[in-house]
Design a protein around this motif. Structure first.
Motif, mmCIF file in Angstrom:
data_model
loop_
_atom_site.group_PDB
_atom_site.id
_atom_site.type_symbol
_atom_site.label_atom_id
_atom_site.label_comp_id
_atom_site.label_asym_id
_atom_site.label_seq_id
_atom_site.Cartn_x
_atom_site.Cartn_y
_atom_site.Cartn_z
ATOM 1 N N ARG A 1 0.823 -1.219 0.000
ATOM 2 C CA ARG A 1 0.000 0.000 0.000
ATOM 3 C C ARG A 1 0.850 1.259 0.000
ATOM 4 O O ARG A 1 0.380 2.336 -0.365
ATOM 5 C CB ARG A 1 -0.942 0.004 1.217
ATOM 6 C CG ARG A 1 -2.107 -0.958 1.078
ATOM 7 C CD ARG A 1 -3.223 -0.627 2.078
ATOM 8 N NE ARG A 1 -2.780 -0.722 3.455
ATOM 9 C CZ ARG A 1 -2.732 -1.864 4.141
ATOM 10 N NH1 ARG A 1 -3.080 -3.002 3.568
ATOM 11 N NH2 ARG A 1 -2.329 -1.869 5.389
ATOM 12 N N HIS B 1 4.103 -17.690 -1.578
ATOM 13 C CA HIS B 1 3.856 -16.253 -1.434
ATOM 14 C C HIS B 1 4.125 -15.529 -2.752
ATOM 15 O O HIS B 1 4.608 -14.410 -2.768
ATOM 16 C CB HIS B 1 4.765 -15.717 -0.322
ATOM 17 C CG HIS B 1 4.292 -14.437 0.274
ATOM 18 N ND1 HIS B 1 3.022 -14.253 0.755
ATOM 19 C CD2 HIS B 1 4.911 -13.250 0.428
ATOM 20 C CE1 HIS B 1 2.909 -13.023 1.196
ATOM 21 N NE2 HIS B 1 4.032 -12.389 0.995
ATOM 22 N N ARG B 2 3.802 -16.201 -3.848
ATOM 23 C CA ARG B 2 3.978 -15.569 -5.164
ATOM 24 C C ARG B 2 3.000 -14.416 -5.328
ATOM 25 O O ARG B 2 1.911 -14.430 -4.746
ATOM 26 C CB ARG B 2 3.736 -16.592 -6.278
ATOM 27 C CG ARG B 2 4.900 -17.532 -6.512
ATOM 28 C CD ARG B 2 4.628 -18.499 -7.650
ATOM 29 N NE ARG B 2 5.821 -19.255 -7.960
ATOM 30 C CZ ARG B 2 6.709 -18.909 -8.895
ATOM 31 N NH1 ARG B 2 6.499 -17.823 -9.627
ATOM 32 N NH2 ARG B 2 7.781 -19.636 -9.111
ATOM 33 N N GLY C 1 0.057 -12.229 -6.667
ATOM 34 C CA GLY C 1 -1.223 -12.579 -7.278
ATOM 35 C C GLY C 1 -1.381 -11.922 -8.639
ATOM 36 O O GLY C 1 -0.638 -11.011 -9.013
ATOM 37 N N LEU D 1 4.256 -10.901 12.617
ATOM 38 C CA LEU D 1 3.349 -10.813 11.467
ATOM 39 C C LEU D 1 2.106 -10.000 11.825
ATOM 40 O O LEU D 1 1.665 -9.151 11.046
ATOM 41 C CB LEU D 1 2.940 -12.218 10.996
ATOM 42 C CG LEU D 1 4.017 -13.041 10.285
ATOM 43 C CD1 LEU D 1 3.555 -14.477 10.102
ATOM 44 C CD2 LEU D 1 4.355 -12.429 8.934
ATOM 45 N N ASP D 2 1.565 -10.262 12.994
ATOM 46 C CA ASP D 2 0.375 -9.513 13.424
ATOM 47 C C ASP D 2 0.696 -8.032 13.567
ATOM 48 O O ASP D 2 -0.092 -7.173 13.165
ATOM 49 C CB ASP D 2 -0.155 -10.071 14.749
ATOM 50 C CG ASP D 2 -0.804 -11.439 14.578
ATOM 51 O OD1 ASP D 2 -1.117 -11.810 13.432
ATOM 52 O OD2 ASP D 2 -0.974 -12.133 15.590
ATOM 53 N N ALA E 1 3.025 -6.362 11.990
ATOM 54 C CA ALA E 1 3.279 -5.768 10.675
ATOM 55 C C ALA E 1 1.989 -5.558 9.906
ATOM 56 O O ALA E 1 1.847 -4.587 9.150
ATOM 57 C CB ALA E 1 4.224 -6.662 9.873
ATOM 58 N N ALA E 2 1.038 -6.466 10.087
ATOM 59 C CA ALA E 2 -0.226 -6.357 9.347
ATOM 60 C C ALA E 2 -1.077 -5.209 9.871
ATOM 61 O O ALA E 2 -1.857 -4.612 9.124
ATOM 62 C CB ALA E 2 -0.997 -7.674 9.436
ATOM 63 N N VAL F 1 -5.847 -3.365 10.060
ATOM 64 C CA VAL F 1 -6.712 -3.173 8.887
ATOM 65 C C VAL F 1 -6.878 -4.486 8.131
ATOM 66 O O VAL F 1 -6.615 -4.583 6.947
ATOM 67 C CB VAL F 1 -6.169 -2.071 7.955
ATOM 68 C CG1 VAL F 1 -6.446 -0.717 8.524
ATOM 69 C CG2 VAL F 1 -4.676 -2.268 7.720
ATOM 70 N N HIS G 1 -7.796 -5.251 4.239
ATOM 71 C CA HIS G 1 -7.464 -4.113 3.386
ATOM 72 C C HIS G 1 -6.129 -4.309 2.665
ATOM 73 O O HIS G 1 -5.659 -3.398 2.004
ATOM 74 C CB HIS G 1 -7.413 -2.822 4.205
ATOM 75 C CG HIS G 1 -8.767 -2.344 4.598
ATOM 76 N ND1 HIS G 1 -9.327 -1.200 4.090
ATOM 77 C CD2 HIS G 1 -9.698 -2.878 5.407
ATOM 78 C CE1 HIS G 1 -10.550 -1.041 4.592
ATOM 79 N NE2 HIS G 1 -10.771 -2.045 5.407
ATOM 80 N N SER G 2 -5.534 -5.459 2.811
ATOM 81 C CA SER G 2 -4.284 -5.711 2.110
ATOM 82 C C SER G 2 -4.530 -5.678 0.613
ATOM 83 O O SER G 2 -5.626 -5.994 0.150
ATOM 84 C CB SER G 2 -3.725 -7.084 2.493
ATOM 85 O OG SER G 2 -3.369 -7.106 3.837
ATOM 86 N N LEU G 3 -3.493 -5.300 -0.133
ATOM 87 C CA LEU G 3 -3.620 -5.326 -1.585
ATOM 88 C C LEU G 3 -3.923 -6.751 -2.011
ATOM 89 O O LEU G 3 -3.190 -7.669 -1.678
ATOM 90 C CB LEU G 3 -2.320 -4.874 -2.235
ATOM 91 C CG LEU G 3 -2.209 -3.421 -2.640
ATOM 92 C CD1 LEU G 3 -0.901 -3.200 -3.373
ATOM 93 C CD2 LEU G 3 -3.368 -3.002 -3.503
ATOM 94 N N GLU G 4 -4.979 -6.893 -2.771
ATOM 95 C CA GLU G 4 -5.366 -8.238 -3.181
ATOM 96 C C GLU G 4 -4.243 -8.882 -3.992
ATOM 97 O O GLU G 4 -3.674 -8.271 -4.888
ATOM 98 C CB GLU G 4 -6.627 -8.161 -4.042
ATOM 99 C CG GLU G 4 -7.182 -9.521 -4.402
ATOM 100 C CD GLU G 4 -8.387 -9.400 -5.306
ATOM 101 O OE1 GLU G 4 -8.813 -10.423 -5.829
ATOM 102 O OE2 GLU G 4 -8.863 -8.274 -5.497
ATOM 103 N N GLY G 5 -3.938 -10.098 -3.653
ATOM 104 C CA GLY G 5 -2.922 -10.823 -4.415
ATOM 105 C C GLY G 5 -1.506 -10.416 -4.092
ATOM 106 O O GLY G 5 -0.585 -10.714 -4.843
ATOM 107 N N GLY G 6 -1.303 -9.706 -2.965
ATOM 108 C CA GLY G 6 0.052 -9.296 -2.612
ATOM 109 C C GLY G 6 0.944 -10.503 -2.409
ATOM 110 O O GLY G 6 0.531 -11.516 -1.880
ATOM 111 N N GLY G 7 2.166 -10.383 -2.837
ATOM 112 C CA GLY G 7 3.137 -11.459 -2.669
ATOM 113 C C GLY G 7 4.500 -10.873 -2.924
ATOM 114 O O GLY G 7 4.643 -9.667 -3.029
ATOM 115 N N VAL G 8 5.491 -11.706 -3.014
ATOM 116 C CA VAL G 8 6.824 -11.193 -3.320
ATOM 117 C C VAL G 8 7.480 -12.079 -4.366
ATOM 118 O O VAL G 8 6.993 -13.163 -4.672
ATOM 119 C CB VAL G 8 7.711 -11.108 -2.054
ATOM 120 C CG1 VAL G 8 7.186 -10.058 -1.106
ATOM 121 C CG2 VAL G 8 7.829 -12.451 -1.378
#
Lengths: 215, 64
Positions: free
Chosen positions: A23, A134-135, A137, B45-46, B48-49, B52, B55-62
């Motif tokens: 974001r 974790h690819r 999307g 993880l909690d 960092a998230a 919200v 509300h994460s960007l849909e399909g977020g990954g790395v």
């Protein structure tokens, strides 16, 4: 014992934790910073895979060595995607090699070097297996194009990683289901995956801070 | 059967009812040290998230 089940347990939390980082990618400069960090990480991949294949072969783990060698072939050329995207986003790819990577990047990659050299190369399998879950999307690149105003052609690195190469994932899962080196191998594999999960969340947070401060 | 008291003692706060048999078996197989590391990672993880959820960007990954 199911290492894949443990990895699946971590995946939703990682996806949520990545959200604030994505974001914060709202300008071309922020996207270039994300790409530069990606360059810092992916430049280390080839060396890790080469060393993992070599050490696995030395240990007599032919299946593991072959998988790492195959992954090395798969990874070739990805650095050029990052450079091309960086240029499409208005940056000079020639500057990437001069960067000094942040400590969180060094910790994420450095943990794998440690396990590889001082424990067992199967740790890198845990690292890769977690990342495979974790690819990016299919909608991520389009969302970032909207957020940054950059053209779709600036997101080859992301779109090129949406789908795993045919056959690679199945071979990976087969190795995860029966990791080499018995219980010690299982523990090293788990340690490699946990180190990556912890490294990722620290990098997400560090990068988010940098992204929010970028122009 | 998963030892809830062990997980709680080691700091892992999970909704075990939401987990599948494979995941419960995976937890059972972890050493105490591994459970502690997992608990620490989940807390990070909690954090960092944030608050919200959804509300994460849909399909977020790395891609790393």
């Amino acid at each position: 014992m199911s290492v894949p089940a443990l990895l699946d347990l971590l995946a939703p939390g990682l996806a949520r934790a990545a959200g604030p980082m994505w974001r914060a990618v709202v300008t071309p400069a922020a996207y270039r910073l994300w790409l530069a960090t990606t360059h810092d990480l992916t430049r280390a991949t080839t060396g890790l895979l080469e060393e993992a294949a070599e050490r696995s072969a030395c240990l007599g783990e032919a299946g593991l060595a072959a998988w790492f060698a195959g992954q090395l072939d798969e990874e070739r050329g990805h650095g050029s995607w990052v450079a091309a995207d960086y240029a499409a986003a208005g940056g000079d790819p020639g500057t990437l090699a001069e960067r000094v990577p942040c400590p969180a990047t060094a910790r994420l990659v450095g943990a794998q070097h440690y396990y590889l050299r001082h424990a067992h190369p199967v740790a890198l399998l845990g690292h890769i297996a977690l990342l495979e879950r974790h690819r990016p999307g299919r909608t991520l690149a389009a969302a970032l194009a909207r957020q940054t105003g950059l053209p779709p052609g600036a997101f080859r690195t992301l779109t090129g990683h949406v789908a795993p190469p045919a056959g690679r994932r199945a071979a990976l899962e087969a190795l995860l289901a029966r990791p080499p080196a018995g219980e010690r191998g299982r523990r090293v594999l788990t340690a490699g995956a946990l180190a990556t999960a912890e490294g990722l969340v620290e990098l997400f947070s560090a990068l988010r801070t940098e992204l929010e401060a970028s122009p | 059967m998963t030892d809830r008291s062990r997980l709680a003692r080691l700091g892992l706060d999970l909704d075990l009812e939401a987990l599948g048999d494979d995941q419960l078996a995976a937890l059972d197989s972890l050493t105490d040290e591994e459970i502690r590391v997992l608990a620490r990672i989940r807390r990070k993880l909690d954090d960092a998230a944030g608050d919200v959820e959804g509300h994460s960007l849909e399909g977020g990954g790395v891609v790393w």
